[in-house]
Write a protein that holds these residues in place. Structure first.
Motif, PDB file in Angstrom:
ATOM      1  N   GLY A 135      -2.336  -7.041  -2.572  1.00  0.00           N
ATOM      2  CA  GLY A 135      -1.193  -7.040  -1.654  1.00  0.00           C
ATOM      3  C   GLY A 135      -1.347  -6.026  -0.534  1.00  0.00           C
ATOM      4  N   ALA A 136      -2.591  -5.829  -0.069  1.00  0.00           N
ATOM      5  CA  ALA A 136      -2.865  -4.805   0.942  1.00  0.00           C
ATOM      6  C   ALA A 136      -2.730  -5.322   2.368  1.00  0.00           C
ATOM      7  N   VAL A 137      -2.253  -6.534   2.519  1.00  0.00           N
ATOM      8  CA  VAL A 137      -2.125  -7.126   3.851  1.00  0.00           C
ATOM      9  C   VAL A 137      -0.645  -7.292   4.171  1.00  0.00           C
ATOM     10  N   THR A 177       2.094   0.124   6.216  1.00  0.00           N
ATOM     11  CA  THR A 177       2.018   0.514   4.811  1.00  0.00           C
ATOM     12  C   THR A 177       1.981   2.016   4.643  1.00  0.00           C
ATOM     13  N   GLY A 178       2.043   2.427   3.400  1.00  0.00           N
ATOM     14  CA  GLY A 178       1.827   3.819   3.035  1.00  0.00           C
ATOM     15  C   GLY A 178       0.395   4.003   2.579  1.00  0.00           C
ATOM     16  N   LYS A 181      -1.588   0.543  -1.193  1.00  0.00           N
ATOM     17  CA  LYS A 181      -2.105  -0.773  -1.561  1.00  0.00           C
ATOM     18  C   LYS A 181      -3.491  -1.014  -0.962  1.00  0.00           C
ATOM     19  N   ILE A 182      -3.746  -0.431   0.184  1.00  0.00           N
ATOM     20  CA  ILE A 182      -5.075  -0.531   0.796  1.00  0.00           C
ATOM     21  C   ILE A 182      -6.092   0.199  -0.086  1.00  0.00           C
ATOM     22  N   LEU A 183      -5.738   1.391  -0.547  1.00  0.00           N
ATOM     23  CA  LEU A 183      -6.615   2.136  -1.451  1.00  0.00           C
ATOM     24  C   LEU A 183      -6.803   1.366  -2.753  1.00  0.00           C
TER      25      LEU A 183
END
Length: 198
Positions: A135-137, A177-178, A181-183
């Motif tokens: 869910g990083a997008v 984002t914070g 989720k990308i990490l």
């Protein structure tokens, strides 16, 4: 001037390039590869990140003429690049011009879910799939640059620490984002990569 270079593994040529034209402009406007985003035009946001001879760079800061004879990988070519790298060159890239995505295929590329229900389902690279699964997008504007930077990290550092991930992605800004989720997505891609090697 004419610029001859390799884009997503295929030899390409751009004609009538003026000396101040950026690599980003050539990729987006002349070659029809809109994945790299034009945002700050100052190398501050990372949205235009591509790999130039394997190294992530902000394509807005690279003069198109500097790409002469060099290899560029854009987000449109990541899936083929990862697949080829895994099969033919484990742990490394391939020689410039030896393999990759055709310009026509890259221009028509669209991310599609890998649900197997559609004959047109496009394959994603492991890092692209991990971004979806984690869910990083969100709005997606920064995603291409993050994907290119994360792909390079996972190629050079298969088991990155959190500090490695933060450092590799530090040149990419996301306003939605914070970053957690990308990490998580990069951690997930690394874990899947390690599992595949076993």
């Amino acid at each position: 001037m004419r610029v001859n270079f390799t884009v997503n593994g295929r030899k390409q040529e751009a004609d009538d390039v003026w000396e101040g034209e950026s690599l980003l402009y050539v990729l987006r406007e002349r070659m029809g590869l809109p994945g790299s985003k034009n945002a700050c035009e100052q190398g501050e946001c990372g949205s235009c990140t591509v790999r130039l001879d394997g190294v992530p760079v902000c394509s807005c800061l690279v003069a198109a003429g500097q790409a002469e004879g060099r290899e560029v990988v854009t987000v449109e070519g990541l899936a083929d690049y990862a697949k080829h790298r895994e099969g033919a060159h484990p742990g490394t890239g391939c020689a410039a011009g030896a393999c990759g995505t055709s310009l026509d295929a890259a221009q028509r590329w669209q991310a599609r879910p890998a649900d197997g229900q559609s004959a047109e389902a496009g394959e994603l690279s492991p890092v692209q799939q991990a971004f979806i699964d984690a869910g990083a997008v969100q709005c997606g504007f920064c995603t291409p640059g993050l994907l290119v930077a994360a792909d390079e990290l996972l190629e050079t550092t298969p088991s990155p620490s959190d500090q490695d991930i933060r450092e590799a992605l530090s040149g990419n800004l996301c306003r939605c984002t914070g970053y957690e989720k990308i990490l998580d997505a990069v951690r997930l891609a690394a874990a899947r990569q390690e599992e595949a090697v076993r």
